[in-house]
Each structure stands twice: as structure tokens, then as C-alpha cells.
Design a protein around this motif. Structure first.
Motif, short mmCIF file in Angstrom:
data_model
loop_
_atom_site.label_atom_id
_atom_site.label_comp_id
_atom_site.label_asym_id
_atom_site.label_seq_id
_atom_site.Cartn_x
_atom_site.Cartn_y
_atom_site.Cartn_z
N VAL A 1 33.48 -42.33 -63.18
CA VAL A 1 34.39 -41.95 -63.91
C VAL A 1 34.72 -42.46 -65.36
O VAL A 1 34.97 -43.89 -65.46
N LYS A 2 34.78 -41.89 -66.45
CA LYS A 2 34.64 -42.45 -67.74
C LYS A 2 35.81 -42.36 -68.49
O LYS A 2 36.04 -41.08 -68.99
N SER A 3 36.91 -43.14 -68.65
CA SER A 3 38.02 -42.95 -69.51
C SER A 3 38.42 -41.33 -69.14
O SER A 3 38.89 -40.90 -70.36
N VAL A 4 39.18 -41.16 -68.14
CA VAL A 4 39.58 -39.97 -68.20
C VAL A 4 41.08 -39.73 -68.18
O VAL A 4 41.86 -40.77 -67.65
N SER A 5 41.57 -38.98 -68.82
CA SER A 5 43.16 -38.83 -69.26
C SER A 5 43.62 -37.39 -68.81
O SER A 5 43.26 -36.39 -69.29
N LEU A 6 44.52 -37.46 -67.98
CA LEU A 6 44.94 -35.91 -67.60
C LEU A 6 46.43 -36.23 -67.31
O LEU A 6 47.06 -37.08 -66.85
N SER A 7 47.22 -34.92 -67.23
CA SER A 7 48.34 -34.66 -66.65
C SER A 7 48.82 -33.43 -65.95
O SER A 7 48.14 -32.59 -66.52
N LEU B 1 39.92 -28.19 -61.11
CA LEU B 1 38.91 -29.16 -61.53
C LEU B 1 37.89 -28.76 -61.21
O LEU B 1 37.36 -28.43 -59.82
N ILE B 2 36.75 -28.58 -62.03
CA ILE B 2 35.44 -28.10 -61.68
C ILE B 2 34.38 -29.08 -62.54
O ILE B 2 34.83 -30.11 -62.98
N GLY B 3 33.22 -28.95 -61.85
CA GLY B 3 31.95 -29.87 -62.41
C GLY B 3 31.06 -29.91 -61.27
O GLY B 3 31.21 -29.45 -60.37
N GLY C 1 28.54 -34.36 -58.27
CA GLY C 1 28.22 -35.76 -58.92
C GLY C 1 28.80 -36.02 -60.26
O GLY C 1 28.41 -37.07 -61.04
N ALA C 2 29.65 -34.96 -60.58
CA ALA C 2 30.28 -35.22 -61.85
C ALA C 2 31.43 -36.20 -61.90
O ALA C 2 31.89 -36.37 -63.07
N GLY C 3 31.86 -36.63 -60.80
CA GLY C 3 33.15 -37.49 -60.72
C GLY C 3 34.44 -36.90 -60.34
O GLY C 3 35.12 -37.45 -60.28
N LYS C 4 34.27 -35.65 -59.82
CA LYS C 4 35.51 -35.00 -59.35
C LYS C 4 36.13 -35.68 -58.03
O LYS C 4 37.22 -36.14 -57.94
N SER C 5 35.18 -36.02 -57.10
CA SER C 5 35.69 -36.58 -55.88
C SER C 5 36.17 -37.97 -56.21
O SER C 5 37.36 -38.49 -55.81
N THR C 6 35.37 -38.83 -56.96
CA THR C 6 35.97 -40.28 -57.40
C THR C 6 37.21 -40.08 -58.06
O THR C 6 38.28 -40.74 -57.62
N LEU C 7 37.54 -39.19 -58.93
CA LEU C 7 38.75 -39.05 -59.61
C LEU C 7 39.87 -38.86 -58.67
O LEU C 7 40.73 -39.59 -58.81
#
Lengths: 520, 393
Positions: free
Chosen positions: A20-26, A35-37, A40-46
Motif C-alpha cells: 500500500v503506497k501512501s493512500v489517503s481516503l475518507s 473499492l476495486i482493483g 494484488g492491487a493492495g485492496k486487502s492490505t488496505l
């Protein structure tokens, strides 16, 4: 208004590789975020960062207007975040009520015994709020996957979660169960809950969400109101470039030579008098709702399950004692619906997975010694043809691959046995858009080289995109046949639901629907 | 038919992700990792263990002890190899102990040169197969070869019965082999009325201790050397057990049959769908386990020079499975090697040797043995986790 949850420049790396690279969300109260991707796009990690399963390297979170840094999943739960996983986390050997109250049973009396009456009543109320009319004492293994999903939501409601994260909740649900889940999600939303919805089914995401966030390679590449997205734009953002087509062009047309002929195959209560031909060079689709008997039929054709009566002929020769081994001898290949349980040897290296079916071909001497270098060469060549993305195939186990690449290993395994008939049950289930395209290319190539390909799928779009002809199964019977020129999504679906009178297949007796069978 | 010669085109817009390079470890933790992950891990552990223990227990490093301990390894190795095969399949064979006991008795009934009526006149075989002048083939030149053959066939048959019940009726291996173990164990005791049969021919006894190459460390010019100063190095049991181990390793790592064993142990249903003849492979593996138990029975019986119905009793089963597990064979199937089991057996024999040399009570010895199996299982989990990380990272 302060957002319910704010994620600020969150980063997480595993072994030096950024997930996960510097993700900002609210996300605000009463909103749904889709949330899509790709895989391996990082959804689960986020989501795991939000759920306290893993901890961020850098970045901060705020929840309910206070700093939020969960150390464990139970911290997240206490704070008011519920996480409903793809694989459900209910105890199947306990009752619904016990599952909901598992973390904190209300006690009563001197002996501090569990207050069964209280939990039963509360459970009944909770179930009613998610539209379930079930006895709280029913053991969870006796209810359907869709009902379990709703029980999970009831549990989240009991914990008074303000934010509910749903990760691929519809994978194992029937159409009707999915519909019900969506209705409940709508109610939760109007009741002021915030939802994060993760799914590969982009139409659903678009339909359900207020905002959509797209992740690619760990970074957030788009975060906009849902109205700003079309399915096409979602896909191009996910893959990083626009894909003009979801399906590769078909490069060949079917011949009239019959490769596989199924005649009057019947198994009481499962499939009824099924007959059809599969031609060389043809991609034949078999569509049906869950429980229509499509998977069961595929298994019978391959000899993985027995059938009561009927004949299966390959190149005009009947298969006498049906078994997987007999089918393999007749040059049939079978990509099962369930990669993990029936397709792959997860802990074993890729090369040995690829060579499993045709192992005897690599053995020539008295003791059946495997010619290792010849085997590896063949496996490597096949991996190369299918563009397998892996490490050293002689070392890396199959479980270390992504879903799409695992599916390629299964296909490679069968290709090596040089089959003339391919049966593929849900060949693209659980794999991302890019890999799907590659699987479709393989299917096209197989047909172009003269194989007959039978694809079983619950995604009608994919069948319409790839097939020369579609057969529809409903309640164990063939209930419709559509050549490519007559492909029409709605008509095919109507046939599957038996909601329209359609031209009946020649071999089939009409109105022989067995009574009392479960409709999906 | 379908060949697909040229590579397919990837979906537009997709590029190959870069593969990660394995990390290089120069640090101490890297060294520890490599040590833990080595295939020879248990061997290193055994050697370290021996060197350390030998400093404190001088009796351990005498040539006599070393030679003796090596001889102790071979029968255990033979039976543990069969068990390793079964474990790789994801099965378990609890009947090997009983198989050893029964084949030991059967062999003795064929070969014994004299039988004492006061011991055996209650045996159901008395007067037919067992007579005062000996067993079935007493005195015949063929007694030993036929006796050995009968033992091997009997062991293989018990294995076949296990395999048949497991594959034909879909019974749990644990249940089936527990039943055959109880049954054949009791059968062996009933045949001899719980007595050991002595009087086995010299040619058979020789199989258990016959030397081919021995070592003598004393003065060169002595004309007569005391027997106890000659230390066995290469013996018949060595040849038999190591020969068996090499063949087994060959089957496991080089043949179609070996690959199929791993595939069944990893995922039985996927194997079936992929055309692996599950039933035949499983049955043959249990037959092999029975065969190995019979080999171990020959080595033990010959060494003790008796047919012993309780041969595989006591804690032997724990030693067999323990040695395999210490050698890295997984009880969940799909993982294991003959080499690992060889090291596991060596470790186990050494452990027992050390505990005995420390003159601990048998109770303590068993407790410690159990503890080591637990540690081995935990270490195995750690190693698997490290390995997984290696392939994922």
C-alpha cells in the motif's frame, strides 16, 4: 461534516515491497465506498490495516473524529468496525445466536450461566433487521451461504459497528441471495452505517456505491463519485491502460466434425436426459443458474461423477467405464470449478503440477523413471506459451502464484496431455481482468487448432463474448440453445429462469420437469 | 491435438511484473536461516549433538559404542522407511509393530531347529507346523531362504489388507491399521502362547550380525585378537537397510510412482481428476510398508536369534513415527524423504544412547523422547513458514 473514517497517507511494505503506497481516503456516515482493483492491487492490505490485522509503516488514521491505531482485530471491533470476509468467519458447529454473542455472552444468576432466553430474543430481533426469518437456535452449517452472510451482518449490527467492510460478499451467493444482500446494504446505508464494498463484479460496485476508489499496484489511482465512472473507465483504471475489448477476437469458426457426443445422460434428481454434440473447433457455452446441474453434468462427462444412464462418445467411440483415467485416455481435459481443491497441488512446485497428467509420457525405462530434464523442458515450454508469471517453476510452489497464474498452471497441465476436448468449469472465476483476457485467448487458440471447448460459466457476458453456441440448463434439463447469431442476454437468462417458451431441443421431451425440486 | 506453439498475447496494457530477487544474507540471522532451511538440518543437529554430548560422556565416543549404535539404527531405519512412504501419502500405518511380531513368529515357525514341548504344547500349531524336532522346514537347506521369503510375503500381505480396506471401503487409515495391529498382534501372541521361539539356524542369525568389514584399533603384531576389540563396520544389516533406503529414495525421487505418492498426499481429489490411479498407488504403498516391517523383523529376529511375538510392541511405534517426523516428514502428507528419515533415525538412536549413558530412568527417557518429537514438530512448522516466506518474497 467530519468524515467517519479518515485514512491519511497510509503505507505498508512486506519484505521491502510496497503493498500500500501512501493512500489517503475518507468516508462519511451513511455512505458506501466501492473499492476495486486487480488481485494484488493492495485492496486487502488496505482493509487489513483498517481492521488492525496488520500495522502501517507510515501514515495515520482517524475514526469517529479521534486518532485510531488498532493493534489487533478486536481493537477495530471495539472501535466499531466490522469486517466481513470473503471466507466467512462463523462457527458452523454453533447456533446463529451463539455465533452472534460469541465474544460476550450475557450472564445471569448466581452461577453466571449464559442467559439463553435473552440472547435468543435479541438474536431474533437482529435477524429480523436483516430480513431473515430463522430460528436463532439453528446450527450455522444448516443455513445457506447467503443466509450466513446476513448473519455476519447481524453480528456486525449487534456490535454496533459504524463501519462495515464487505470483501467479495457475493462470490458464493445465488442471484436471489445477492439481491437480498443488496437490499439490506441499502437499508444499512439509510440507517447511517458506512460501508466499504470490495468486489470484482464492477456492475454491482457501480450500482451500490456513492464513491468508487480504484487501486493499482498499491496506490490509489482514482477516488470519485460513482457517477463519474463507467464500467469501461473502471477497467482501464484498474489495468492502467484502456482495454478496448474484454474479449479477444475469435480467429476461427467451428467445423462440423463431432468431437464429443453426449446422448441421453441421466442421473435421477440431478440431470435429465441430456443430449448434445460438441464439434471440433467449436467453443460451446453451457449456461445455467446455480443448482441447474451444469457443474454436475460436466463432472459426469469427464467421469469424475457417475451417471445412471446414457452414453458419452468421443470421436464416435463410446467411453465404456467412465472414470477420469478413461476420459484422459480419450483425450478429454477437465479444468474444474474448484482450483484449490481439485485443480492444483498447492504445496508442490509448478513443474510437477504441470506434468502430473502426462507423467507417464516422460517415463520410459523399466522402473518408470521420470526423465527430469525432458519433463522440465516441456513444462517450461508450456509455461512460456501461456505467459505464466512465476519464479523458477522447478522450485516455486503453485500456492505462491496469483489466481490467474494458478489457472494457467491447471490449463498447462491439461495442454501437455494434448487433449482434443476441453471442458472448463468457471475458467475465469476469481481471476483479474488481465488474466481473464489471456485465458480467453487460450480458449480461442484451442478452438482454432481444432479442439472442442465446452465452457461452463455463471457469467453470461463471458459466454456471449467467447462462444459459438450457448446451451442453457435449467433444473437439470437442457432448456434452450442459442447459436452465435441469436445471442441475446435477456433471452438466455429467461431460458435459464424458464420464464419464456423457447424452441425446444430436438432430443428433449418438453414439460418433463421433475416436481418438487428446489429452484435457485 | 491442441498444442499451442506460440505464446499467447497478454491483455493489452499489461506488463510482466518484475520478479523479486532472493535476499542475500550475510548476517548471523542469515546463517541461521540457511542452517534451519538446509536439507541436512537434522544431520547437522545430530552431529552437533554428538560432539557436545561426547565431551561430557566419554563412553559415547568409544569405538565400541559407535559401532553398536550404528548397528542399532538399521532395523529401525528399515521399518521407518515404510512408515515414511505411508506418511507422505497422508496416511499412517499403526500395524507395523504387530506385523513385525507376527512375521517374526512365522519365520521362526518355518525355521526353528528344535522346539521345547513344555513351552509350546498349548500352541494351536503344535503337532502340525510345530513339532519337537523343530519347525516346518527344520534342518532343510532351504529353511532360511524360504523362511525369509515367507516373512516378507506375510508382511506384504498384511500391508495389502490395510491398503485394500482403506481404498475399497474408504475407511480411515488410522482405524484400519489400528484394527489390523490389534488383530495380528493378538494373533502372534496366540500362535506361540506368548513365548519366544529360539533355536533359529545359524545362517539366519548371521543376517542380523554378520560382519563383512570390521575395524581393529589394537597393536598390529598380536596373533590373536579378542572379539570385543573388533568393531563391526559393514554388516549384513547395514547392506540390507541401506540397500532398502537407496531403493526407496530412488522410487520416491525418480519414478512416476514417487511423484504420484506426493501428489496424492498433497491433494487426493486433484490427483484423481488428473488421472492418478489413487487406489493402486495407495494399496502398493501400504504393501511396501508391510514389506519394510518384515525386513525390520528379519533384522531384529536374527539379531536376537529368536522369533518374538511382542517384537514390535512397547514404544517402538513412537520411535518409528518420531524418527520420520524428526526427519521432516509431515503427518499431513505430501512431504518427506528417505534421507530425512535416515537422519531422523540416527538422531533418535543417538538421543537414546545419550539418555542411557546418563543413566536416567526409563520413565525420564520416554518423557524426553516425547519432548524431542514435539520440538521437532515445532521446528518443522518454523521451517515451513520460513520456506513459504522465501517463495513468496
Amino acid at each position: 461534516m467530519t468524515p467517519l473514517i479518515e485514512v491519511h497517507e497510509l503505507s505498508k511494505a512486506f519484505f521491502g515491497i510496497a503493498a500500500v503506497k501512501s493512500v489517503s481516503l475518507s468516508l462519511n456516515v451513511g455512505e458506501t465506498l466501492g473499492l476495486i482493483g486487480q488481485n494484488g492491487a493492495g485492496k486487502s492490505t488496505l482493509m487489513n490495516l483498517i481492521g488492525g490485522v496488520v500495522h502501517p509503516d507510515t501514515g495515520t488514521m482517524r475514526f469517529k473524529d479521534a486518532p485510531y491505531a488498532p493493534h489487533t482485530p478486536s481493537d477495530a471491533q471495539t472501535a466499531g468496525i466490522a469486517f466481513i470476509h470473503q471466507e466467512l468467519n462463523l462457527f458452523t458447529n454453533l447456533s446463529i445466536a451463539e455465533n452472534i454473542f460469541i465474544s460476550q455472552f450475557p450472564r445471569k444468576g448466581l452461577l453466571r450461566s449464559i442467559d439463553r432466553g435473552a440472547i435468543r430474543q435479541q438474536t431474533r430481533d437482529l435477524l429480523a433487521s436483516v430480513g431473515l426469518d430463522l430460528d436463532p437456535d439453528i446450527q450455522v452449517d444448516r443455513i445457506s451461504p447467503g443466509e450466513r452472510q446476513l448473519v455476519e451482518i447481524a453480528k456486525a449490527l449487534y456490535q454496533d459497528a459504524a463501519l462495515i467492510i464487505l470483501d467479495e460478499p457475493t462470490t458464493s451467493l445465488t442471484a436471489r441471495e445477492t439481491e437480498r444482500l443488496f437490499t439490506i446494504m441499502g437499508q444499512l446505508r439509510s440507517g447511517g452505517k458506512a460501508l466499504i464494498y470490495i468486489s470484482h463484479i464492477l456492475h454491482d460496485v457501480h450500482h451500490l456505491s456513492d464513491h468508487i476508489a480504484v487501486m493499482r499496484d498499491g496506490a490509489l489511482v482514482a477516488h470519485d463519485p460513482a457517477a463519474n465512472f463507467s464500467v469501461n473507465r473502471m477497467i482501464s483504471l484498474m489495468v492502467g491502460r484502456s482495454i478496448e475489448q474484454l474479449y479477444p477476437p475469435r480467429t476461427s469458426t467451428p467445423t462440423t466434425d463431432v468431437a464429443l457426443s453426449v446422448k441421453n445422460v441421466t442421473t435421477a434428481g440431478i440431470v435429465e436426459n441430456i443430449s448434445f454434440d460438441l464439434h471440433r473447433g467449436e467453443v460451446l457455452g453451457l449456461f445455467g443458474l446455480m443448482g441447474s446441474g451444469r457443474t454436475e453434468l460436466a463432472r459426469m462427462i469427464f467421469g469424475a461423477d457417475a451417471y445412471d444412464s446414457g452414453t458419452i462418445l468421443v470421436e464416435g467411440e463410446p467411453i465404456k467405464k467412465p472414470s477420469p483415467r478413461a476420459s484422459i485416455r480419450s483425450k478429454i481435459a477437465f479444468v474444474t470449478e474448484n482450483r484449490r481443491e481439485e485443480g492444483l497441488l498447492m504445496g508442490i512446485d509448478i513443474a510437477n503440477n504441470i506434468s502430473l497428467v502426462s507423467l507417464p509420457d516422460f517415463a520410459r525405462t523399466l522402473f518408470d523413471v521420470v526423465n527430469q530434464s525432458e519433463m522440465l523442458d516441456s513444462a517450461r515450454a508450456m509455461a512460456n506459451v501461456l505467459q505464466l508469471k512465476s519464479g523458477d517453476i522447478a522450485e516455486q510452489p503453485a500456492k505462491a502464484l496469483s489466481g490467474g497464474n494458478q489457472q494457467k498452471v491447471v490449463i498447462a497441465k491439461w495442454l501437455l496431455s494434448r487433449p482434443s476436448i476441453f471442458i472448463m468449469d468457471e475458467p475465469t472465476r476469481g481471476i483479474d481482468v488481465g488474466a481473464k483476457y489471456e485465458i480467453y485467448s487460450i480458449i480461442d487458440r484451442l478452438a482454432a487448432e481444432g479442439s472442442g471447448v465446452l465452457i461452463i460459466s455463471s457469467e453470461l457476458e463471458e459466454l456471449i463474448g467467447m462462444c459459438d453456441r450457448i446451451l442453457v440448463m435449467s433444473r437439470g434439463e437442457l432448456y434452450g440453445e442459442f447459436p452465435r447469431a441469436e445471442f441475446h442476454e435477456e433471452r438466455v437468462l429467461r431460458a435459464a429462469f424458464r420464464e419464456q417458451d423457447l424452441p425446444v431441443l430436438p432430443v428433449q421431451e418438453p414439460s418433463s420437469a421433475p416436481a418438487g425440486k428446489e429452484e435457485v | 491435438m491442441a498444442t499451442l506453439r506460440e505464446p499467447i498475447t497478454p491483455a493489452p496494457g499489461l506488463t510482466r511484473p518484475e520478479l523479486r530477487k532472493p535476499r542475500t544474507n550475510a548476517s548471523i540471522s542469515g546463517w541461521i536461516r540457511r542452517f534451519l532451511l538446509s536439507n541436512n538440518f537434522v544431520l547437522y543437529l545430530t552431529l552437533i549433538f554428538f560432539v557436545v554430548a561426547a565431551i561430557f560422556l566419554p563412553s559415547l565416543r568409544t569405538p565400541g559404542n559407535i559401532s553398536n549404535q550404528l548397528q542399532n539404527m538399521y532395523p529401525l531405519l528399515a521399518v521407518a522407511i515404510g512408515q515414511t512412504f505411508v506418511l507422505i501419502l497422508g496416511g499412517i500405518d499403526l500395524s507395523v509393530g504387530a506385523t513385525m511380531g507376527l512375521t517374526s513368529v512365522i519365520g521362526a515357525v518355518v525355521m526353528a531347529q528344535t522346539l521345547d514341548p513344555t513351552f509350546f504344547d498349548k500352541s494351536p500349531l503344535w503337532g502340525t507346523l510345530m513339532r519337537p524336532e523343530g519347525g516346518l522346514l527344520a534342518g532343510s537347506d532351504l529353511a532360511v531362504p524360504i523362511g525369509v521369503l515367507v516373512m516378507l510375503v506375510a508382511g506384504t500381505c498384511i500391508g495389502w489388507l490395510n491398503g485394500f480396506a482403506i481404498t475399497r471401503f474408504n475407511l480411515a487409515p488410522f482405524m484400519v491399521t489400528l484394527v489390523t495391529s490389534t488383530f495380528f498382534g493378538a494373533f502372534a501372541l496366540w500362535l506361540t502362547q506368548s513365548r519366544n521361539i529360539s533355536g533359529l539356524p545359524e545362517a539366519f542369525v548371521n543376517l542380523g550380525k554378520g560382519d563383512l568389514i570390521s575395524i581393529y584399533f589394537g597393536a598390529k603384531l598380536t596373533s590373536d585378537i579378542a572379539r570385543r576389540e573388533i568393531y563391526s563396520l559393514i554388516t549384513y544389516p547395514f547392506i540390507i537397510a541401506v540397500g532398502l533406503a537407496i531403493s526407496a529414495q530412488f522410487i520416491l525421487s525418480r519414478t512416476v510412482f514417487g511423484r504420484r505418492m506426493f501428489s496424492i498426499g498433497t491433494n487426493r481429489r486433484a490427483s484423481e481428476i488428473s488421472g492418478v490411479p489413487n487406489r493402486s498407488v495407495i494399496t502398493r504403498v501400504y504393501m511396501f510398508s508391510g514389506f519394510c516391517a518384515a525386513v525390520a523383523s528379519i533384522l531384529y529376529s536374527a539379531r536376537l536369534a529368536i522369533g518374538q511375538p511382542s517384537l514390535g510392541g512397547g514404544n517402538l511405534l513412537l520411535d518409528i513415527i518420531g524418527a520420520a517426523v524428526i526427519g521432516g516428514t509431515s503427518l499431513f502428507g505430501g512431504k518427506g524423504s528417505v534421507r530425512g528419515t535416515f537422519f531422523g533415525v540416527a538422531f533418535f538412536v543417538l538421543l537414546l544412547n545419550i539418555l542411557n549413558a546418563m543413566q536416567l530412568s526409563p520413565f525420564v527417557i520416554d518423557a524426553v523422547k516425547g519432548l524431542f518429537i514435539l520440538v521437532a514438530a515445532l521446528l518443522d512448522i518454523t521451517r515451513t513458514r520460513l520456506l513459504n516466506r522465501e517463495v513468496r518474497a
